[in-house]
Each structure stands twice: as structure tokens, then as C-alpha cells.
Design a protein around this motif. Sequence first.
Motif, PDB file in Angstrom:
ATOM      1  N   PHE A  47       0.806  -1.208   0.000  1.00 41.38           N
ATOM      2  CA  PHE A  47       0.000   0.000   0.000  1.00 41.38           C
ATOM      3  C   PHE A  47       0.848   1.270   0.000  1.00 41.38           C
ATOM      4  CE2 PHE A  47      -2.617  -3.220   2.189  1.00 41.38           C
ATOM      5  CZ  PHE A  47      -3.628  -3.305   1.242  1.00 41.38           C
ATOM      6  N   LEU A  48       0.421   2.228  -0.821  1.00 44.45           N
ATOM      7  CA  LEU A  48       1.071   3.532  -0.903  1.00 44.45           C
ATOM      8  C   LEU A  48       0.080   4.605  -0.497  1.00 44.45           C
ATOM      9  CD1 LEU A  48       2.674   3.158  -4.451  1.00 44.45           C
ATOM     10  CD2 LEU A  48       3.847   2.945  -2.259  1.00 44.45           C
ATOM     11  N   PRO A  49       0.524   5.589   0.289  1.00 50.73           N
ATOM     12  CA  PRO A  49      -0.362   6.719   0.540  1.00 50.73           C
ATOM     13  C   PRO A  49      -0.497   7.469  -0.776  1.00 50.73           C
ATOM     14  CG  PRO A  49       1.816   7.219   1.346  1.00 50.73           C
ATOM     15  CD  PRO A  49       1.849   5.795   0.866  1.00 50.73           C
ATOM     16  N   GLY A  50      -1.650   7.946  -1.064  1.00 53.73           N
ATOM     17  CA  GLY A  50      -1.834   8.585  -2.362  1.00 53.73           C
ATOM     18  C   GLY A  50      -2.125  10.054  -2.256  1.00 53.73           C
ATOM     19  N   GLY A  51      -2.368  10.608  -3.378  1.00 55.98           N
ATOM     20  CA  GLY A  51      -2.765  11.999  -3.480  1.00 55.98           C
ATOM     21  C   GLY A  51      -3.981  12.070  -4.371  1.00 55.98           C
ATOM     22  N   GLY A  68       7.163  -9.874  -7.130  1.00 57.52           N
ATOM     23  CA  GLY A  68       5.879 -10.561  -7.013  1.00 57.52           C
ATOM     24  C   GLY A  68       4.852  -9.877  -6.147  1.00 57.52           C
ATOM     25  N   PHE A  69       4.603  -8.604  -6.378  1.00 52.68           N
ATOM     26  CA  PHE A  69       3.569  -7.870  -5.657  1.00 52.68           C
ATOM     27  C   PHE A  69       2.978  -6.813  -6.585  1.00 52.68           C
ATOM     28  CE2 PHE A  69       7.441  -5.484  -4.869  1.00 52.68           C
ATOM     29  CZ  PHE A  69       7.049  -4.193  -5.177  1.00 52.68           C
ATOM     30  N   ILE A  70       1.983  -6.094  -6.083  1.00 55.26           N
ATOM     31  CA  ILE A  70       1.366  -4.989  -6.815  1.00 55.26           C
ATOM     32  C   ILE A  70       1.331  -3.785  -5.891  1.00 55.26           C
ATOM     33  CG2 ILE A  70      -0.770  -4.150  -7.881  1.00 55.26           C
ATOM     34  CD1 ILE A  70      -1.484  -7.120  -8.362  1.00 55.26           C
ATOM     35  N   TYR A  71       1.773  -2.631  -6.379  1.00 58.07           N
ATOM     36  CA  TYR A  71       1.600  -1.401  -5.609  1.00 58.07           C
ATOM     37  C   TYR A  71       0.128  -1.007  -5.668  1.00 58.07           C
ATOM     38  CZ  TYR A  71       6.633  -0.400  -5.331  1.00 58.07           C
ATOM     39  OH  TYR A  71       7.970  -0.435  -5.064  1.00 58.07           O
ATOM     40  N   GLN A  72      -0.447  -0.684  -4.523  1.00 61.95           N
ATOM     41  CA  GLN A  72      -1.840  -0.246  -4.449  1.00 61.95           C
ATOM     42  C   GLN A  72      -1.869   1.166  -3.884  1.00 61.95           C
ATOM     43  OE1 GLN A  72      -4.848  -2.090  -5.162  1.00 61.95           O
ATOM     44  NE2 GLN A  72      -5.714  -0.056  -4.935  1.00 61.95           N
ATOM     45  N   ASP A  73      -2.154   2.142  -4.726  1.00 58.39           N
ATOM     46  CA  ASP A  73      -2.247   3.533  -4.300  1.00 58.39           C
ATOM     47  C   ASP A  73      -3.610   3.733  -3.648  1.00 58.39           C
ATOM     48  OD1 ASP A  73      -2.794   6.403  -4.377  1.00 58.39           O
ATOM     49  OD2 ASP A  73      -0.970   6.526  -5.561  1.00 58.39           O
ATOM     50  N   LEU A  74      -3.629   4.246  -2.443  1.00 53.73           N
ATOM     51  CA  LEU A  74      -4.879   4.367  -1.693  1.00 53.73           C
ATOM     52  C   LEU A  74      -5.613   5.677  -1.925  1.00 53.73           C
ATOM     53  CD1 LEU A  74      -3.676   2.817   1.664  1.00 53.73           C
ATOM     54  CD2 LEU A  74      -5.079   1.752  -0.101  1.00 53.73           C
ATOM     55  N   GLY A  75      -5.027   6.592  -2.656  1.00 54.37           N
ATOM     56  CA  GLY A  75      -5.678   7.872  -2.884  1.00 54.37           C
ATOM     57  C   GLY A  75      -5.510   8.782  -1.682  1.00 54.37           C
ATOM     58  N   CYS A  76      -6.175   9.917  -1.718  1.00 48.15           N
ATOM     59  CA  CYS A  76      -5.974  10.904  -0.662  1.00 48.15           C
ATOM     60  C   CYS A  76      -6.757  10.572   0.613  1.00 48.15           C
ATOM     61  CB  CYS A  76      -6.307  12.307  -1.156  1.00 48.15           C
ATOM     62  SG  CYS A  76      -7.974  12.503  -1.766  1.00 48.15           S
ATOM     63  N   LYS A 110       9.998   3.945  -0.970  1.00 49.70           N
ATOM     64  CA  LYS A 110      10.153   4.297   0.447  1.00 49.70           C
ATOM     65  C   LYS A 110       8.831   4.595   1.129  1.00 49.70           C
ATOM     66  CE  LYS A 110      14.734   6.203  -0.174  1.00 49.70           C
ATOM     67  NZ  LYS A 110      15.552   7.391  -0.174  1.00 49.70           N
ATOM     68  N   GLU A 111       7.837   5.007   0.353  1.00 48.56           N
ATOM     69  CA  GLU A 111       6.577   5.401   0.972  1.00 48.56           C
ATOM     70  C   GLU A 111       5.599   4.246   1.208  1.00 48.56           C
ATOM     71  OE1 GLU A 111       6.495   6.649  -3.426  1.00 48.56           O
ATOM     72  OE2 GLU A 111       7.919   6.746  -1.816  1.00 48.56           O
ATOM     73  N   VAL A 112       6.016   2.993   0.999  1.00 48.63           N
ATOM     74  CA  VAL A 112       5.145   1.857   1.293  1.00 48.63           C
ATOM     75  C   VAL A 112       4.744   1.936   2.763  1.00 48.63           C
ATOM     76  CG1 VAL A 112       5.037  -0.656   1.520  1.00 48.63           C
ATOM     77  CG2 VAL A 112       6.074   0.369  -0.511  1.00 48.63           C
ATOM     78  N   LEU A 113       3.450   1.887   3.012  1.00 47.91           N
ATOM     79  CA  LEU A 113       2.933   2.023   4.372  1.00 47.91           C
ATOM     80  C   LEU A 113       3.377   0.867   5.268  1.00 47.91           C
ATOM     81  CD1 LEU A 113      -0.715   3.191   3.635  1.00 47.91           C
ATOM     82  CD2 LEU A 113       1.186   4.585   4.438  1.00 47.91           C
ATOM     83  N   PHE A 114       3.791   1.204   6.479  1.00 42.43           N
ATOM     84  CA  PHE A 114       4.120   0.265   7.557  1.00 42.43           C
ATOM     85  C   PHE A 114       5.393  -0.539   7.325  1.00 42.43           C
ATOM     86  CE2 PHE A 114      -0.580   0.274   6.928  1.00 42.43           C
ATOM     87  CZ  PHE A 114      -0.858   1.229   7.886  1.00 42.43           C
TER      88      PHE A 114
END
Length: 125
Positions: A47-51, A68-76, A110-114
Motif C-alpha cells: 500500500f502507498l499513501p496517495g494523493g 511478485g507484488f502490486i503497488y496499491q495507491d490508496l488515494g488521498c 520508500k513510501e510503502v505504508l508500515f
Amino acid sequence: MMRKLTTLVFLSLCMLQGLSSQPLQPCPAFNRLTAQGDLAKGKPKLFLPGGIAPLRRASDSVMEKQLGFIYQDLGCVRPVDDRCLREYSQVVFAYLDKLHGKQWRAYVRKEVLFLLPPPSLATNR
């Protein structure tokens, strides 16, 4: 002026919702079981924090395929409680640690959550 006021009201409501003292709700969308299901399908998420607009980098697809993963942008506005996202993420992190060792953490965004960096690189990040 009206747009600024609307935005301010929306953000205030989001903050109040996050600060409310409601009891913890179950995590139907992201939890240990959904993480295990995504791992079984070969599609775990980081998970990525999004804008306002998602940001894809040229290297994202390469890292996703290689590790072997997918980045998931969570939006603002995050769709679920951080507790749920953390529970999901811990399962995925443990899987990737087992598969690639802890060094994979140095190569993802670097911004991957947790996500904590590997111990040897903690001061360089």
C-alpha cells in the motif's frame, strides 16, 4: 471561495471520523485472510499513501514483476482503518521476507505504508 470552503468542510469531516471513539470494526476488505488469498493468487499488495492522482514510476512495473507484488495507491482518503491495512501488510511482508530475505525492502518505494527498512540499511533511508 466556495471550492475552498467545500474542501475545508470535507477534510474536517474526514478528520472527525478518524478521531471518533467508535468501537473497532472488523476488517472485511483487508485482513490476514484476504492477504493469504491474494498471496495464493500471486497478487499481494503493497500500500502507498496517495494523493489526488496516482503516481506511477517507470521502475514500479519492474519491481512488481521481479518481487511478485502490486503497488496499491490508496488515494488521498484511505478506504479502511490503518489497523486493517497493517494486518494485511504484515502477512505480505512476512511472505516477501521468506521469499527474498529482508533485502527486498531496500528496493521498493520508500513510501510503502508500515514497511521498515532492513536493519543494515535503516540509517541510509
